[in-house]
Design a protein around this motif. Structure first.
Motif, PDB file in Angstrom:
ATOM      1  N   ASP A 658       0.849  -1.194   0.000  1.00  0.00           N
ATOM      2  CA  ASP A 658       0.000   0.000   0.000  1.00  0.00           C
ATOM      3  C   ASP A 658       0.881   1.240   0.000  1.00  0.00           C
ATOM      4  N   LEU A 659       0.604   2.141  -0.926  1.00  0.00           N
ATOM      5  CA  LEU A 659       1.282   3.439  -0.999  1.00  0.00           C
ATOM      6  C   LEU A 659       0.275   4.521  -0.632  1.00  0.00           C
ATOM      7  N   PHE A 660       0.686   5.422   0.249  1.00  0.00           N
ATOM      8  CA  PHE A 660      -0.202   6.502   0.689  1.00  0.00           C
ATOM      9  C   PHE A 660       0.594   7.806   0.716  1.00  0.00           C
ATOM     10  N   VAL A 661       0.095   8.822   0.023  1.00  0.00           N
ATOM     11  CA  VAL A 661       0.717  10.149   0.006  1.00  0.00           C
ATOM     12  C   VAL A 661      -0.384  11.165   0.279  1.00  0.00           C
ATOM     13  N   SER A 662      -0.191  12.018   1.274  1.00  0.00           N
ATOM     14  CA  SER A 662      -1.224  12.997   1.619  1.00  0.00           C
ATOM     15  C   SER A 662      -0.630  14.387   1.754  1.00  0.00           C
ATOM     16  N   ARG A 663      -1.486  15.371   1.517  1.00  0.00           N
ATOM     17  CA  ARG A 663      -1.123  16.773   1.700  1.00  0.00           C
ATOM     18  C   ARG A 663      -2.160  17.405   2.607  1.00  0.00           C
ATOM     19  N   SER A 664      -1.698  18.031   3.698  1.00  0.00           N
ATOM     20  CA  SER A 664      -2.620  18.595   4.678  1.00  0.00           C
ATOM     21  C   SER A 664      -2.497  20.112   4.801  1.00  0.00           C
ATOM     22  N   ARG A 665      -1.657  20.735   4.019  1.00  0.00           N
ATOM     23  CA  ARG A 665      -1.510  22.188   4.044  1.00  0.00           C
ATOM     24  C   ARG A 665      -1.745  22.751   2.652  1.00  0.00           C
ATOM     25  N   GLY A 666      -2.123  24.041   2.599  1.00  0.00           N
ATOM     26  CA  GLY A 666      -2.341  24.690   1.330  1.00  0.00           C
ATOM     27  C   GLY A 666      -3.800  24.718   0.937  1.00  0.00           C
ATOM     28  N   PRO A 667      -4.113  25.403  -0.160  1.00  0.00           N
ATOM     29  CA  PRO A 667      -5.526  25.521  -0.572  1.00  0.00           C
ATOM     30  C   PRO A 667      -6.130  24.208  -1.039  1.00  0.00           C
ATOM     31  N   THR A 668      -5.299  23.304  -1.570  1.00  0.00           N
ATOM     32  CA  THR A 668      -5.779  21.995  -2.013  1.00  0.00           C
ATOM     33  C   THR A 668      -5.174  20.915  -1.139  1.00  0.00           C
ATOM     34  N   THR A 669      -6.015  20.145  -0.497  1.00  0.00           N
ATOM     35  CA  THR A 669      -5.563  19.046   0.347  1.00  0.00           C
ATOM     36  C   THR A 669      -6.143  17.730  -0.203  1.00  0.00           C
ATOM     37  N   ASP A 709      -6.964   5.327  -5.588  1.00  0.00           N
ATOM     38  CA  ASP A 709      -7.917   6.362  -5.165  1.00  0.00           C
ATOM     39  C   ASP A 709      -7.207   7.694  -5.073  1.00  0.00           C
ATOM     40  N   LEU A 710      -7.767   8.698  -5.745  1.00  0.00           N
ATOM     41  CA  LEU A 710      -7.281  10.068  -5.643  1.00  0.00           C
ATOM     42  C   LEU A 710      -8.393  10.914  -5.041  1.00  0.00           C
ATOM     43  N   VAL A 711      -8.125  11.524  -3.901  1.00  0.00           N
ATOM     44  CA  VAL A 711      -9.098  12.363  -3.209  1.00  0.00           C
ATOM     45  C   VAL A 711      -8.528  13.770  -3.086  1.00  0.00           C
ATOM     46  N   LEU A 712      -9.256  14.766  -3.588  1.00  0.00           N
ATOM     47  CA  LEU A 712      -8.843  16.160  -3.519  1.00  0.00           C
ATOM     48  C   LEU A 712      -9.963  16.983  -2.899  1.00  0.00           C
ATOM     49  N   GLN A 713      -9.590  17.909  -2.032  1.00  0.00           N
ATOM     50  CA  GLN A 713     -10.555  18.800  -1.388  1.00  0.00           C
ATOM     51  C   GLN A 713      -9.998  20.218  -1.409  1.00  0.00           C
ATOM     52  N   ARG A 714     -10.846  21.179  -1.797  1.00  0.00           N
ATOM     53  CA  ARG A 714     -10.359  22.549  -1.963  1.00  0.00           C
ATOM     54  C   ARG A 714     -11.474  23.546  -1.672  1.00  0.00           C
ATOM     55  N   GLU A 715     -11.110  24.621  -0.993  1.00  0.00           N
ATOM     56  CA  GLU A 715     -12.021  25.740  -0.804  1.00  0.00           C
ATOM     57  C   GLU A 715     -11.754  26.737  -1.922  1.00  0.00           C
ATOM     58  N   VAL A 716     -12.633  26.749  -2.929  1.00  0.00           N
ATOM     59  CA  VAL A 716     -12.421  27.569  -4.123  1.00  0.00           C
ATOM     60  C   VAL A 716     -12.455  29.041  -3.775  1.00  0.00           C
ATOM     61  N   LYS A 717     -13.435  29.437  -3.015  1.00  0.00           N
ATOM     62  CA  LYS A 717     -13.520  30.780  -2.461  1.00  0.00           C
ATOM     63  C   LYS A 717     -14.237  30.672  -1.143  1.00  0.00           C
ATOM     64  N   TRP A 792     -21.675  24.592  -0.202  1.00  0.00           N
ATOM     65  CA  TRP A 792     -21.673  26.039  -0.060  1.00  0.00           C
ATOM     66  C   TRP A 792     -22.009  26.360   1.399  1.00  0.00           C
ATOM     67  N   VAL A 793     -21.019  26.789   2.149  1.00  0.00           N
ATOM     68  CA  VAL A 793     -21.173  27.074   3.574  1.00  0.00           C
ATOM     69  C   VAL A 793     -21.606  28.530   3.739  1.00  0.00           C
ATOM     70  N   VAL A 794     -22.820  28.716   4.249  1.00  0.00           N
ATOM     71  CA  VAL A 794     -23.386  30.062   4.432  1.00  0.00           C
ATOM     72  C   VAL A 794     -23.517  30.324   5.929  1.00  0.00           C
ATOM     73  N   GLU A 795     -22.806  31.317   6.420  1.00  0.00           N
ATOM     74  CA  GLU A 795     -22.874  31.689   7.836  1.00  0.00           C
ATOM     75  C   GLU A 795     -24.083  32.576   8.083  1.00  0.00           C
ATOM     76  N   LYS A 796     -24.875  32.215   9.107  1.00  0.00           N
ATOM     77  CA  LYS A 796     -26.057  32.963   9.493  1.00  0.00           C
ATOM     78  C   LYS A 796     -25.915  33.393  10.947  1.00  0.00           C
ATOM     79  N   PRO A 797     -26.689  34.395  11.391  1.00  0.00           N
ATOM     80  CA  PRO A 797     -26.611  34.796  12.812  1.00  0.00           C
ATOM     81  C   PRO A 797     -26.941  33.665  13.765  1.00  0.00           C
TER      82      PRO A 797
END
Length: 848
Positions: A658-669, A709-717, A792-797
């Motif tokens: 099993d080969l596993f490579v992960s990135r936990s910093r930056g805009p794309t994890t 398996d390739l898993v990518l997660q990113r906060e676009v804005k 889409w995360v929307v913050e409300k009062p």
């Protein structure tokens, strides 16, 4: 519709000549009654055959046990004496609590240089809020303690040679959790495991990651496990998974430490775990220590989140169901009167709604419900009580439909129940002890109102209690001792027309004790060794005793940036699921070891390399070899008049990397997981027509050579989050039909003349037989699929609103589930059934 071909020469019906091709079908052969002997049904299981890692593991297991004894006796450890530190070094320890004095477990503690943020050491506080480091160089440092829901704190310290300094923290509550703190906490836990665990292979999925992985209708912790290295799935229609060549029933799945037997809703498509209630899901795919028993392949530990004691809630609506969870505490006044310093609780409910939504238009015959709760209470002495519970029900009631709409009236009930608790208390300066107990039950049954003499049911229940003590007798040495007892009961039945075709009740009691020790030379070595002794008493059946030595070691290179590690051990299992893993639905029927079934013994060796090539990146490469004795399969040539030959005993072997490579910093994890596997199973071929029967070796249905398996997660804005998963897997094995021919039955004519009868319709339209190729000798095409999630995360009062879109199979790849062949056509036609097509789903989540 049967996916198996019980005989290579199988009669067709009405001249259709249809042959199903599915994995794990038997090879062409005849049938003869077997004789008694090793490997035959009804034998005493005292002897094991097959791939023999046993001598190797037993030899090195003895060495590991001897090494553990030396560790515990403090022999051969230069420079270590009771209550002293290593010469020329210093030690640092402390406790972390909240302002009421409640110990805080799982606090991330980092040792930092006087300047800069790159940690020199990382660890987590144990269940009693304690942390410790040994072998520190004298000098100036900073110690940082942080946990979600609390304000972090940093303290400067000065260490002198030979000193043992206490640095404790009292953390203040934080009213709002910051996303950056959440990510840093997950990253630090990974680093803490790297620095403090020897040979264990573990991957953690946090709720934040689970919810960004595209799922079917809603986030599913069990489905999310598919993206981890070493994990293979065979079908989109089942949540069952295989780890490193083990069967699906060889995975131990825990909810707050309590086993869950069938952790899915009806058919296995959705899991019972509500993502809103999960603190974290942790998969241990190899090298797990002696404290874990009961399964041989992996441990999936799902931990419930009791919250922080403040009132709040989460909920959601998906295509599957509506759900709501609420949490809070008892309040300071009630807590004080009960002698408690802090309490926290959360409860949740979930229900599908299509049956109610469609009621004005038509009857929808299915619904699911589940309820879950967890509570935690701390006393002034630092003791903690945790209580957890779950109950889920599925109802598929086709009796509500008209006979014209669905002529077969059936009522299918399915459900899981789990309840348990644990008591954790401090012991001495740096130790703790814990007692836990629980009850788990799964039941499934089919009722046919038009056939009152038909009874189909399956049930399994477990009641158990266990305890564990952990203490540090000397610097650098930790010791854990524990044990427990549990009782298993099964009740299976398939009866119709007054005839029992399959079934039986069974009971077994399992008792175990274990001891494990670890020795640490900071920045250089971690060595862990232990042994697990298990006694099993089936009813009926003879008493079984298994000794399972386990050992692991890690050698750090370049400080604590890189490490090589290895583990060796034996694992034992006293129950089986006789589900057919080639079927697309997860229908487990559990049976216990006894006079008719052997127990599973797996000897395992693994060797790996892991480390941090740069800040925010982690890489791991690990190879393994596993043997399995006592695996079983259904005997397709069983004698209906003999109960003891329903199952066939066999052996197995698997190896891979099993080969596993992960990135936990930056805009794309995200991460990349690549797994190579070669697995085999060996069983007596009772269809060969020979006595004694020869053995046949073939790849099982989950023998996927390559899985990526390739898993990518990113906060676009701000607020817009994307998640992507691409999976590629080489084809799974199946038995290919080679052709068909007319099947002629011998009969005597009225004139006592032997004739060959082709059946109704003559030779052109009579019965057909199918000739099969080698067992699982062919493979389906490679499968690949791209999934996408948009949140889409929307913050409300009042809180947070999160609408989301999940799309499975974005480019609509037709991945083959299985083939079937139609030989009545000229020329014969091969058709296929595909897995999930392009499948979008919408939903919304709220948090307040």
């Amino acid at each position: 519709m049967a996916l198996r071909l019980p005989q290579p020469r199988r009669k067709g019906t009405g001249g259709k000549g249809v042959a199903w091709a599915a994995a794990d079908s038997p090879a062409p052969s005849g049938r003869r009654r077997p004789r008694k002997g090793p490997g035959s049904p009804g034998w005493g299981w005292a002897k094991r055959t097959g791939p023999a890692l046993g001598p190797f593991v037993r030899r090195w297991g003895f060495v590991a046990l001897l090494g553990g004894a030396l560790v515990l006796a403090r022999l051969g450890l230069p420079g270590v004496a009771g209550g002293q530190t290593l010469p020329g070094t210093a030690a640092l320890w402390g406790r972390v609590a909240d302002r009421e004095g409640t110990p805080l477990a799982g606090v991330l503690v980092r040792l930092l240089p006087p300047e800069g943020e790159a940690p020199l050491r990382t660890t987590e506080t144990d269940p009693r809020g304690t942390y410790r480091w040994e072998g520190l160089s004298p000098g100036s440092y900073r110690v940082e303690a942080s946990r979600l829901g609390f304000l972090g704190e940093v303290r400067p310290v000065r260490l002198e040679a030979g000193a043992r300094l206490e640095v404790s923290f009292v953390l203040e509550s934080r009213p709002v959790e910051v996303a950056g703190v959440l990510v840093e906490a997950e990253r630090s836990r990974e680093r803490a495991r790297f620095e403090n665990q020897a040979g264990l292979t573990v991957r953690e999925l946090a709720p934040r990651q689970i919810k960004k992985i595209p799922g079917l209708a809603e986030a599913d912790p069990l489905r999310a496990v598919e993206v981890l290295p070493g994990v293979i799935t065979t079908s989109d229609f089942s949540s069952a998974y295989n780890v490193r060549g083990g069967s699906a029933d060889q995975n131990l799945i825990l909810l707050d430490g309590i086993p869950v037997f069938n952790p899915t809703h009806l058919g296995g498509i959705f899991s019972v775990f509500n993502a809103d209630m999960v603190r974290r899901a942790e998969l241990q795919s190899g090298g797990f220590p002696p404290r874990f028993g009961g399964r041989v392949s992996s441990v999936l530990d799902v931990e419930s989140d009791p919250g922080d004691g403040r009132f709040g809630g989460e909920g959601g609506v998906s295509f599957l169901a509506t759900r709501l969870s609420l949490g809070g505490g008892l309040g300071e006044g009630l807590e004080s009167s009960l002698g408690l310093t802090r309490t926290a609780w959360r409860v949740s409910g979930r229900r599908s709604y299509f049956d109610q939504l469609m009621k004005p238009f038509f009857t929808f015959p299915y619904h699911l419900t589940d309820f879950q709760g967890v509570a935690e209470a701390w006393t002034r002495g630092g003791r903690r009580l945790t209580v957890t519970g779950y109950s889920g029900r599925d109802v598929l009631d086709l009796t509500t439909l008209s006979a014209e709409a669905f002529p077969l009236r059936v009522d299918w009930q399915w459900g899981n129940d789990v309840v348990g608790g644990k008591w954790t208390a401090p012991l001495g300066r740096e130790g703790w002890w814990e007692v836990r107990g629980g009850y788990s039950r799964f039941r499934s049954g089919l009722r046919f109102p038009d056939f009152a003499d038909t009874d189909i049911r399956s049930a399994i229940a477990l009641l158990g209690v266990e305890g564990e003590v952990r203490f540090v007798p000397v610097e650098g040495v930790g010791v854990g001792v524990g044990g427990g007892t549990k009782t298993l009961r099964v009740d299976n039945l398939f009866e119709t027309g007054g005839t029992v075709f399959r079934g039986g009740k069974g009971e077994g009691t399992e008792r175990d004790v274990f001891v494990q020790g670890d020795w640490r030379q900071p920045g250089a070595w971690i060595v862990e060794g232990g042994i697990r002794l298990e006694e099993y008493r089936p009813s009926p059946g003879a008493r079984l005793v298994e000794v399972s030595p386990r050992a692991s070691a890690k050698r750090f290179l370049g400080g604590t940036r890189w490490a090589v590690k290895g583990a060796v051990g034996r694992y034992v299992q006293f129950l089986h699921s006789i589900r057919d893993e080639e079927l697309p639905l997860g229908l487990d029927v559990w049976v216990l070891t006894g006079t008719r079934l052997p127990h599973v013994v797996s000897d395992q060796v693994q060797l790996g390399w892991e480390g941090y090539p740069r800040e925010g990146w982690f890489a791991s490469l690990e190879g393994y070899l596993r043997s399995f004795q006592g695996v079983v399969t259904t005997n397709l040539a069983d004698d209906p008049n003999r109960e003891e030959d329903d199952f066939l005993p066999g052996t197995g072997l698997s190896y891979g990397f099993d080969l596993f490579v992960s990135r936990s910093r930056g805009p794309t994890t995200g991460w990349l997981a690549l797994s190579f596997l070669k697995a085999t199973r060996t069983f007596p071929d009772f269809l060969a027509g020979l006595d004694p029967p020869p053995k046949v070796t073939y790849p099982p249905v989950f023998d996927r050579r390559l899985d990526l398996d390739l898993v990518l997660q990113r906060e676009v804005k701000e607020g817009l989050e994307l998640g992507l998963r691409w999976n590629f897997g080489t084809g799974l094995p199946y038995t290919r039909p080679l052709g068909s021919y007319p099947y002629l039955t011998p009969r005597l004519s009225p004139g006592a003349v032997l004739e060959w009868d082709p059946g109704e319709g003559g030779r052109d339209r009579g019965a057909y037989a199918v000739a099969l190729g080698d067992r699982n000798g062919s493979r389906y095409p490679a499968r690949h699929r791209l999934d996408l999630s948009v949140r889409w995360v929307v913050e409300k009062p009042w809180g947070t609103l999160v609408p989301y879109l999940h799309i499975l199979n974005l480019y609509n790849r037709k991945n083959v589930l299985f083939y079937f062949y139609e030989y009545h056509r000229e020329p014969p036609v091969r058709s296929g059934i595909s897995m999930f097509p392009f499948l979008p789903s919408l939903g919304v989540e709220v948090k307040f």
